[in-house]
Design an enzyme around this catalytic site. Structure first.
Site, PDB file in Angstrom:
ATOM      1  N   MET A  30       0.836  -1.194   0.000  1.00 33.48           N
ATOM      2  CA  MET A  30       0.000   0.000   0.000  1.00 33.48           C
ATOM      3  C   MET A  30       0.877   1.252   0.000  1.00 33.48           C
ATOM      4  SD  MET A  30      -3.501  -0.757   2.061  1.00 33.48           S
ATOM      5  CE  MET A  30      -2.840  -0.567   3.710  1.00 33.48           C
ATOM      6  N   HIS A  37       9.335  -3.591   3.431  1.00 33.28           N
ATOM      7  CA  HIS A  37       8.912  -3.745   2.039  1.00 33.28           C
ATOM      8  C   HIS A  37      10.112  -3.986   1.119  1.00 33.28           C
ATOM      9  CE1 HIS A  37       5.622  -0.887   3.512  1.00 33.28           C
ATOM     10  NE2 HIS A  37       4.954  -1.972   3.148  1.00 33.28           N
ATOM     11  N   GLN A 153      -2.285 -12.462   7.901  1.00 33.00           N
ATOM     12  CA  GLN A 153      -2.514 -12.173   6.492  1.00 33.00           C
ATOM     13  C   GLN A 153      -1.799 -13.170   5.600  1.00 33.00           C
ATOM     14  OE1 GLN A 153      -2.215  -8.061   4.568  1.00 33.00           O
ATOM     15  NE2 GLN A 153      -0.191  -8.898   4.123  1.00 33.00           N
ATOM     16  N   SER A 186       4.297   1.201   8.154  1.00 32.39           N
ATOM     17  CA  SER A 186       4.038   2.528   7.602  1.00 32.39           C
ATOM     18  C   SER A 186       3.300   3.401   8.601  1.00 32.39           C
ATOM     19  CB  SER A 186       3.208   2.404   6.312  1.00 32.39           C
ATOM     20  OG  SER A 186       3.912   1.664   5.339  1.00 32.39           O
TER      21      SER A 186
END
Length: 281
Positions: A30, A37, A153, A186
């Site tokens: 995102m 990431h 997830q 984030s």
């Protein structure tokens, strides 16, 4: 690095690459990238001929009164960091391209989506699995990379891929932490200085729980109580959940040991942080 903005162009690019025998790695994000990431992108670049990163703040995984509108965004910075990490293509679709008017189709992994984070975020995992299913069809990856900071997830996506016979490999990657142990996220940018100082208690409590298990403690109630007691020494902390579950089924662990996931979600102000450790064999 090439930037592709439409689903149609992305699918055409991926179809041509696969026809030429090129392997594709996908890193869904995102945006507002951090070293967690980037570690996924570097791994994909090492494993595959082509690495695609998606940059899409997915509205369907945000519930009412969550932080969709204020979620941090910096596309120019993200593209620069992704290119440095070895990404070949950045896929940046708009909301109305992924969910056009009249959109009605969703993918949901039954039961597992209702546990842990799913208790207080009931629409979250339906949104995650739906957007990942769409990205897998559009980007046609051989492998897709997910960080284990979001362990639930990762397990849910692996289950979806297995149940729907999708032709790709899900590659779980280690959780990446700040120098003091706080799990990279984030959302860490939301924290005030005082909240940031106390937020490290989450990882410290989980590390202490891991040490308890290593020393022979198997009682999950005692372990969860120790984690809760340590975190709530900060008056700024508000516990969402602390759980010990199986990494195979996400069901509560009868006793802590190899294969147990120790997971926590904690609010500091309005910012919800998640963290976990997996007990190794």
């Amino acid at each position: 690095m090439q930037i592709i903005e439409t689903p149609q162009a992305m699918q055409a690019y991926a179809r041509e690459a696969r026809a030429r025998g090129r392997t594709i790695g996908l890193v869904p994000t995102m945006g507002y990238l951090h070293d967690g990431h980037l570690s996924l992108m570097r791994a994909s670049a090492a494993d595959n001929d082509i690495t695609i990163t998606s940059l899409f703040v997915n509205p369907t995984q945000f519930g009412t009164n969550e932080d969709l509108d204020k979620y941090p965004r910096d596309v120019e910075r993200d593209c620069r960091l992704a290119e440095q990490a070895g990404v070949d293509v950045m896929f940046t679709p708009a909301n109305d391209m992924m969910y056009p008017e009249g959109y009605r189709t969703y993918v949901r992994v039954k039961d597992w989506s209702d546990l842990l984070c799913g208790v207080t975020r009931p629409v979250h995992f339906r949104g995650v699995t739906t957007v990942c299913c769409k990205l897998f069809h559009l980007c046609k990856p051989n492998r897709a990379y997910f960080g284990l900071k979001d362990a639930q997830q990762c397990l849910i996506i692996k289950k979806m891929v297995a149940d729907l016979n999708m032709d790709l490999e899900i590659v779980p990657m280690p959780l990446v932490r700040e120098a003091d142990g706080l799990a990279m996220s984030s959302r860490n940018v939301y924290l005030t200085d005082e909240q940031r100082r106390d937020a490290v208690r989450i990882s410290q409590a989980l590390f202490q729980a891991r040490d308890m298990v290593a020393a022979g403690e198997t009682d999950t109630a005692k372990i969860k109580r120790a984690v809760r007691d340590y975190i709530t020494q900060s008056p700024l902390a508000r516990i969402d959940y602390i759980e010990t579950v199986s990494t195979q089924t996400l069901e509560p662990a009868g006793a802590a040991g190899p294969g147990t996931l120790l997971a926590a979600a904690v609010f500091f102000g309005a910012t919800r942080l998640i963290d976990n450790i997996i007990i190794e064999g």
